[in-house]
Design a protein around this motif. Structure first.
Motif, PDB file in Angstrom:
ATOM      1  N   ILE A  31      52.165   6.726  24.773  1.00 30.20           N
ATOM      2  CA  ILE A  31      50.548   6.875  25.358  1.00 30.20           C
ATOM      3  C   ILE A  31      50.757   7.374  26.564  1.00 30.20           C
ATOM      4  N   VAL A  32      51.871   6.947  27.408  1.00 30.62           N
ATOM      5  CA  VAL A  32      51.788   7.720  28.830  1.00 30.62           C
ATOM      6  C   VAL A  32      51.925   9.306  28.607  1.00 30.62           C
ATOM      7  N   ALA A  33      52.376   9.828  27.635  1.00 37.58           N
ATOM      8  CA  ALA A  33      52.530  11.207  27.300  1.00 37.58           C
ATOM      9  C   ALA A  33      51.305  11.835  27.196  1.00 37.58           C
ATOM     10  N   ILE A  34      50.242  11.122  26.849  1.00 41.04           N
ATOM     11  CA  ILE A  34      48.942  11.608  26.571  1.00 41.04           C
ATOM     12  C   ILE A  34      48.007  11.702  27.568  1.00 41.04           C
ATOM     13  N   ASP A  35      47.500  12.786  28.177  1.00 40.60           N
ATOM     14  CA  ASP A  35      46.724  12.994  29.307  1.00 40.60           C
ATOM     15  C   ASP A  35      45.427  12.437  29.099  1.00 40.60           C
ATOM     16  N   SER A  36      45.267  11.409  29.420  1.00 37.96           N
ATOM     17  CA  SER A  36      43.945  10.664  29.238  1.00 37.96           C
ATOM     18  C   SER A  36      42.920  10.624  30.421  1.00 37.96           C
ATOM     19  N   THR A  37      42.810  11.728  31.261  1.00 35.28           N
ATOM     20  CA  THR A  37      42.077  11.681  32.327  1.00 35.28           C
ATOM     21  C   THR A  37      40.746  11.832  31.945  1.00 35.28           C
ATOM     22  N   LEU A  38      39.433  11.985  32.673  1.00 34.75           N
ATOM     23  CA  LEU A  38      38.387  11.967  32.379  1.00 34.75           C
ATOM     24  C   LEU A  38      38.136  13.343  31.978  1.00 34.75           C
ATOM     25  N   ASP A  39      38.630  14.423  32.239  1.00 33.53           N
ATOM     26  CA  ASP A  39      38.522  15.888  31.956  1.00 33.53           C
ATOM     27  C   ASP A  39      38.993  16.063  30.568  1.00 33.53           C
ATOM     28  N   LYS A  40      40.220  15.652  30.332  1.00 34.48           N
ATOM     29  CA  LYS A  40      40.793  15.678  28.811  1.00 34.48           C
ATOM     30  C   LYS A  40      40.257  14.602  28.145  1.00 34.48           C
ATOM     31  N   GLY A  41      39.887  13.519  28.274  1.00 32.97           N
ATOM     32  CA  GLY A  41      39.103  12.515  27.276  1.00 32.97           C
ATOM     33  C   GLY A  41      40.067  11.566  27.129  1.00 32.97           C
ATOM     34  N   SER A  96      26.958   2.589  35.870  1.00 36.65           N
ATOM     35  CA  SER A  96      27.140   3.610  36.659  1.00 36.65           C
ATOM     36  C   SER A  96      26.805   5.014  36.508  1.00 36.65           C
ATOM     37  N   PRO A  97      25.731   5.616  37.212  1.00 36.64           N
ATOM     38  CA  PRO A  97      25.413   7.081  36.527  1.00 36.64           C
ATOM     39  C   PRO A  97      26.363   8.092  36.382  1.00 36.64           C
ATOM     40  N   VAL A  98      26.160   9.161  35.392  1.00 37.14           N
ATOM     41  CA  VAL A  98      27.050   9.994  35.082  1.00 37.14           C
ATOM     42  C   VAL A  98      26.461  11.377  35.028  1.00 37.14           C
ATOM     43  N   ASP A  99      27.168  12.325  34.956  1.00 40.05           N
ATOM     44  CA  ASP A  99      26.623  13.860  34.580  1.00 40.05           C
ATOM     45  C   ASP A  99      27.220  14.313  33.404  1.00 40.05           C
ATOM     46  N   TRP A 100      27.742  13.398  32.540  1.00 35.52           N
ATOM     47  CA  TRP A 100      28.436  14.046  31.366  1.00 35.52           C
ATOM     48  C   TRP A 100      27.768  13.166  30.202  1.00 35.52           C
ATOM     49  N   ASN A 101      28.286  13.876  29.074  1.00 39.76           N
ATOM     50  CA  ASN A 101      27.565  13.222  27.817  1.00 39.76           C
ATOM     51  C   ASN A 101      28.476  12.282  27.262  1.00 39.76           C
ATOM     52  N   VAL A 136      43.119   7.576  32.783  1.00 36.52           N
ATOM     53  CA  VAL A 136      44.089   7.482  34.091  1.00 36.52           C
ATOM     54  C   VAL A 136      43.446   8.497  34.985  1.00 36.52           C
ATOM     55  N   VAL A 137      43.810   8.526  36.193  1.00 36.87           N
ATOM     56  CA  VAL A 137      43.484   9.480  37.309  1.00 36.87           C
ATOM     57  C   VAL A 137      44.084  10.873  37.067  1.00 36.87           C
ATOM     58  N   PRO A 138      43.637  12.018  37.757  1.00 38.20           N
ATOM     59  CA  PRO A 138      44.183  12.809  37.687  1.00 38.20           C
ATOM     60  C   PRO A 138      45.679  13.097  38.178  1.00 38.20           C
ATOM     61  N   ALA A 139      46.602  13.970  37.689  1.00 39.52           N
ATOM     62  CA  ALA A 139      48.015  14.270  38.228  1.00 39.52           C
ATOM     63  C   ALA A 139      48.309  15.659  38.123  1.00 39.52           C
ATOM     64  N   ASN A 140      48.955  16.378  39.024  1.00 34.95           N
ATOM     65  CA  ASN A 140      49.540  17.550  38.725  1.00 34.95           C
ATOM     66  C   ASN A 140      51.008  17.591  39.275  1.00 34.95           C
ATOM     67  N   CYS A 195      40.828  -5.495  23.442  1.00 37.76           N
ATOM     68  CA  CYS A 195      39.788  -4.447  23.407  1.00 37.76           C
ATOM     69  C   CYS A 195      40.313  -3.618  24.465  1.00 37.76           C
ATOM     70  N   THR A 196      40.353  -2.305  24.202  1.00 39.57           N
ATOM     71  CA  THR A 196      40.833  -1.209  24.920  1.00 39.57           C
ATOM     72  C   THR A 196      39.506  -0.364  25.151  1.00 39.57           C
ATOM     73  N   VAL A 197      39.241  -0.096  26.720  1.00 41.49           N
ATOM     74  CA  VAL A 197      38.112   0.557  27.012  1.00 41.49           C
ATOM     75  C   VAL A 197      38.336   2.061  27.876  1.00 41.49           C
ATOM     76  N   ILE A 198      37.462   2.682  27.839  1.00 40.18           N
ATOM     77  CA  ILE A 198      37.349   3.931  28.410  1.00 40.18           C
ATOM     78  C   ILE A 198      36.729   3.737  30.028  1.00 40.18           C
ATOM     79  N   GLU A 199      37.006   4.767  30.791  1.00 44.53           N
ATOM     80  CA  GLU A 199      36.286   4.844  32.000  1.00 44.53           C
ATOM     81  C   GLU A 199      36.438   4.032  33.215  1.00 44.53           C
ATOM     82  N   GLU A 200      37.426   3.179  33.126  1.00 45.53           N
ATOM     83  CA  GLU A 200      37.457   2.254  34.393  1.00 45.53           C
ATOM     84  C   GLU A 200      37.881   2.912  35.614  1.00 45.53           C
ATOM     85  N   GLU A 201      38.448   4.020  35.706  1.00 43.68           N
ATOM     86  CA  GLU A 201      38.750   4.738  36.756  1.00 43.68           C
ATOM     87  C   GLU A 201      37.564   5.449  37.448  1.00 43.68           C
ATOM     88  N   CYS A 202      36.348   5.326  36.831  1.00 51.80           N
ATOM     89  CA  CYS A 202      35.283   6.062  37.426  1.00 51.80           C
ATOM     90  C   CYS A 202      34.131   5.428  37.188  1.00 51.80           C
TER      91      CYS A 202
END
Length: 483
Positions: A31-41, A96-101, A136-140, A195-202
């Motif tokens: 699961i660390v190998a899976i990019d789970s940033t907000l952009d990738k989902g 928390s307000p968002v501008d995505w769906n 996770v947060v972005p990383a390059n 329980c595993t949840v999304i969007e804790e980082e934002c």
């Protein structure tokens, strides 16, 4: 349970976790190998976890893994994919307000077990929720990573990769603690939910959406413990409030040969943020400090996280946009923080002759005292749900780390964090503290949100053992009926 039985059972639990350690580490790599940033989902990582839970704890579990054969349908966890639906959370406190769906790819995973003794009688009034985030947060790699951030490697007893520490190791530890018990034929006597949840980082909107679902099986009289294995190898008693905003600055464009005739929006952005840093220092003044943060250097932090503007090196830029993070004390209202931000920035913009628009997207997270009885790091003296919880967690950690000479016999520190996390949703801001108690405790990690993030695999193991022992301590265990 007799002391002798407890000792034997502890040894059995530790052996079960150690036996599954290799499998847990491999799943962590997966699961660390899976990019789970907000952009990738987060869909891929949540689907991977959902499948694991269905196969190991749900109706697809191998009930003969422990060598036991049941003459009845085996008990199992109810494993569900719970969608995050905007209309159900947008008007709730903590949103928390968002501008995505929020579409079908945005979901939490909940695995719940309804406890009770084998004869169907009501069990203890205690329950346990194990909760963790998968984003996770972005990383390059170009930021200076020694190895690609989503190609995890193990070196010198540590796993490196984005999210290894924050907080996929904690998520795997809490899941495999339960799997280890199940493999040797044990089930909790009382209610237990993973329980595993999304969007804790934002935003925290994943936890907000899961709040009702994950606590649903528990009645008003249930004493519910919540452990979130974030990468803090101590017991967290408080967390900061966090607010995100973006500012659009408008200047006056001109050629650089007439610089004085224009207004440089990029330079203006830095002037505006400098004014915010003055506000930051005001928040940190001793007279404004919250007691739980006594002795901690500069707990309130503002961060300029992103900036963009201009279109030509020889033109004075007419516009600039920046995004920032503002920290604030528990007990401070978000609306008061917004008022401080807007007043500070508008005053500076007016002085400079700049246009300014402020908008809020992302975190609007309250600060929270998670363990009010431990504001000073030590219990206030009275016995309570909180002291029972902390005492049990300390006991389990000491047993789990007994083989480590550097930690043997050491109590976990009880202290606050200077960031936010999902624990706020289980604090007395949202729950009755007589019935629900929460903390964060997880494995030792390094460089979270930074370059070459890593987690100690020894601490990962100790965290897993601690949680497995805590399930026994808090919920009790029973062997599944066999013949």
């Amino acid at each position: 349970m007799s002391a002798a039985h407890e000792l034997v059972l502890s040894d059995e639990i530790i052996s079960a976790v150690d036996a599954i350690q290799g499998e847990a580490t491999e799943f962590l790599k997966t699961i660390v190998a899976i990019d789970s940033t907000l952009d990738k989902g987060e869909e891929e990582v949540q689907t991977t976890i959902l499948k694991l839970l269905q196969e190991t704890l749900g109706s697809g579990a191998d009930v003969e893994a422990s060598g036991a054969k049941s003459n009845t349908q085996p008990k199992c966890f109810d494993v569900e994919r719970i969608p995050v639906i905007l209309d159900k959370i947008k008007d709730k406190r903590g949103f928390s307000p968002v501008d995505w769906n929020y579409d079908e790819s945005k979901f939490n995973v909940v695995a719940s077990y309804q406890g009770g003794s084998s004869d169907g009688s009501e069990g203890s009034n205690k329950a346990l929720l194990l909760q963790g985030h998968v984003d996770v947060v972005p990383a390059n790699e170009s930021d200076g990573w020694t190895h690609p951030p989503f190609s995890p490697i193990i070196k010198d007893g540590r796993m490196y990769g984005r999210g290894s520490g924050d907080m996929k190791a904690g998520v795997v530890a809490m899941i495999y603690a339960v799997i280890a018990l199940r493999r040797i034929g044990y089930l909790p006597r009382t209610n237990l939910t993973i329980c595993t949840v999304i969007e804790e980082e934002c935003t925290g909107n994943g936890a907000l959406a899961a709040n009702h679902t994950s606590l649903l099986p528990f009645s008003d009289t249930t004493k519910t413990a919540v452990i979130i294995p974030e990468p803090f190898n101590f017991i967290v008693n408080a967390q900061m409030g966090v607010l995100w905003f973006n500012a659009k600055i408008t200047g006056k464009p001109c050629h650089v040969l007439q610089t004085s005739a224009g207004s440089n929006a990029i330079e203006g952005a830095f002037s505006l943020f400098a004014a915010l840093k003055v506000l930051e220092e005001k928040y940190n003044e001793p007279s404004n400090r919250h007691a739980v943060y006594e002795g901690i250097d500069h707990p309130v932090n503002f961060n300029l996280g992103k900036i963009e503007g201009g279109n030509w090196a020889s033109s004075v830029p007419s516009s600039c946009r920046f995004e920032a993070r503002v920290g604030f004390w528990p007990g401070i209202k978000i609306e008061d923080v917004k008022r401080d931000i807007e007043s500070t920035l508008n005053d500076e913009a007016n002085k400079l002759g700049l246009g300014l628009e402020i908008a809020y997207r992302g975190f609007q997270a309250d600060g929270a005292i998670l363990l009010p009885d431990f504001v000073g790091g030590e219990a206030s003296g009275k016995k309570s749900l909180q002291t029972d919880f902390v005492d049990s967690l300390q006991k389990c950690y000491k047993t789990a780390s007994a083989g480590d000479e550097s930690n043997a016999g050491r109590n976990l520190l009880v202290k606050p964090i200077t960031c936010t996390c999902d624990a706020r949703f289980y604090s007395n801001l949202y729950q009755n503290s007589d019935n629900v108690v929460v903390t964060c405790f997880g494995p030792v990690s390094d460089s979270i949100h930074g370059v070459d993030e890593s987690v100690s695999l020894k601490s990962f193991r100790d965290c897993m053992v601690t949680i497995a022992l805590f399930i026994n301590e808090w919920c009790g265990l029973e062997k599944e009926e066999t013949q």
